[in-house]
Design an enzyme around this catalytic site. Structure first.
Site, short mmCIF file in Angstrom:
data_model
loop_
_atom_site.label_atom_id
_atom_site.label_comp_id
_atom_site.label_asym_id
_atom_site.label_seq_id
_atom_site.Cartn_x
_atom_site.Cartn_y
_atom_site.Cartn_z
N CYS A 112 0.81 -1.22 0.00
CA CYS A 112 0.00 0.00 0.00
C CYS A 112 0.85 1.27 0.00
CB CYS A 112 -0.96 0.00 1.18
SG CYS A 112 -2.05 -1.44 1.20
N LYS A 170 -8.47 0.24 10.46
CA LYS A 170 -8.45 -0.86 9.49
C LYS A 170 -7.49 -1.92 10.01
CE LYS A 170 -7.37 -2.01 4.72
NZ LYS A 170 -7.00 -1.49 3.40
N GLU A 193 -6.32 5.95 16.98
CA GLU A 193 -6.29 6.14 15.51
C GLU A 193 -7.44 7.04 15.06
OE1 GLU A 193 -4.92 5.40 12.61
OE2 GLU A 193 -3.45 3.81 12.92
N LYS A 220 -13.14 -1.32 9.95
CA LYS A 220 -13.09 -2.37 8.93
C LYS A 220 -12.20 -3.50 9.40
CE LYS A 220 -11.25 -2.98 4.34
NZ LYS A 220 -10.33 -2.48 3.38
C1 PBG Z 1 -6.82 -1.59 -0.17
C2 PBG Z 1 -8.09 -2.14 0.35
C3 PBG Z 1 -8.38 -3.43 0.82
C4 PBG Z 1 -9.74 -3.46 1.07
C5 PBG Z 1 -10.24 -2.19 0.80
N1 PBG Z 1 -9.21 -1.37 0.37
C6 PBG Z 1 -7.55 -4.65 0.93
C7 PBG Z 1 -6.36 -4.70 1.74
O1 PBG Z 1 -6.07 -3.85 2.58
O2 PBG Z 1 -5.62 -5.67 1.51
C8 PBG Z 1 -10.50 -4.67 1.53
C9 PBG Z 1 -11.94 -4.66 1.21
C10 PBG Z 1 -12.62 -5.97 1.33
O3 PBG Z 1 -12.07 -7.00 1.74
O4 PBG Z 1 -13.80 -5.98 0.99
N2 PBG Z 1 -5.83 -1.37 0.74
#
Ligand code: PBG
Length: 319
Positions: A126, A191, A229, A244
């Protein structure tokens, strides 16, 4: 002492005292867009979800709008990847072109674009890799460019999902400097480094080619860190905060709801979708009931907004 069954006697009675109601306004549908024309690719682990080229994406959005859909979250899958993720901020990149077309066809439709580099980097991380690790500050510069390019294309809200530190502040400054004062930021503030993203990585072709994402995404064992965060992202300028995945993190949603006044989004991720789809295909569970129960639980925990691959179907069920 309460005689609780009194209030459970009839449907009308239960509806009268229901505390949480999932409405069509609460859901956001994710969409995947690829380059080219007339493309509609299946995603094996996510039945019912497709990778559309822009022309067919417009049709899918139209169908979604026709069932009451108001907002989408967009992910691009570029044809060309490199080690600077250059297609992520190209003015005619896959997402930028799609957003322009969407806004032209459906000006009222709320367009949220995911900001990340993993799908655009040849190594699948990322951010920018220096000595085998993701370099925070070098990555910030690229994230700022992505945000501005999305705003130029017409995005209403940008959603950084990279998990670099200070990216919300950096993106806010970049947007403001370029005159995009009204473009909002939905921060993937909380996240977790989660195995529930597996199917998404197939969909977005974004698996890391070495290592994992644990040096930037959160450790799933941590709850207090989520609050730190989220608070920091609010201070940096986030308009909305996201947690998430969703279903395994209801405690985190509830905590943030209690501590923050910011609108809160829950992202029910790909793995959550795929598990229900797979069990439903075997007739082991009632798909509709399980989905509505899960999404209502997210709202009950405190989410205002739910990003779900089931959004279109939910609208058909409750719209
Ligand atoms: C990108 C991103 C991810 C998801 C959303 N944006 C994947 C990751 O971090 O590997 C996951 C979304 C999903 O599983 O529905 N960084």
């Amino acid at each position: 002492m309460g005689r609780f069954r009194r209030l459970r006697k009839t449907d009308a009675m239960r509806q009268l005292v229901r505390e949480t109601i999932l409405t069509p306004n609460d859901v956001i549908q994710p969409f995947f867009v690829v380059e080219g024309k007339n493309k509609k690719g299946m995603i094996a682990s996510m039945p019912g979800i497709f990778r559309h080229s822009t022309d067919l994406l417009l049709k899918a959005i139209e169908e979604y709008i026709n069932v009451g859909g108001k907002a989408g979250l967009f992910f691009g899958i570029p044809e060309r990847k490199d080690n600077l993720g250059s297609q992520a901020y190209a003015s005619r990149g896959v997402v930028q072109n799609a957003v322009k077309a969407i806004k032209k066809a459906f000006p009222e439709f709320l367009v949220i674009t995911d900001i990340c580099l993993c799908g655009y980097m040849d190594h699948g991380h990322c951010g920018v890799i220096e000595d085998q690790v993701v370099d925070n500050e070098k990555t910030l510069a690229l994230l700022g460019k992505i945000a501005v390019s999305h705003a130029e294309a017409g995005s209403d809200i940008v959603a950084p999902s990279d998990m670099m530190d200070f990216r919300v502040r950096h993106i806010r400054e970049g947007l403001d400097k370029n005159g995009f004062l009204d473009v909002g930021i939905l921060s993937y503030a909380v996240k977790y480094s989660s195995s529930f993203y597996g199917p998404f990585r197939e969909a977005a072709d974004s698996s890391p080619q070495f290592g994992d994402r644990k040096t930037y995404q959160m450790d799933y064992a941590n709850q207090r860190e989520a609050l730190k965060e989220a608070r920091q992202d609010v201070m940096e300028g986030a308009d909305m905060i996201m947690v998430k995945p969703a279903l395994a993190y209801l405690d985190v949603i509830a905590l943030l709801r209690k501590e923050l006044t910011t609108p809160l989004a829950a992202y029910s991720v790909s793995g959550e979708y795929s598990m229900i789809k797979a069990a439903a295909a075997k007739n082991w569970i009632n798909e509709k009931d399980v989905v509505l129960e899960s999404l209502t639980a997210m709202k009950r925990a405190g989410a205002d907004i739910i990003i779900t691959y089931y959004a279109r179907e939910v609208l058909q069920w409750i719209g």
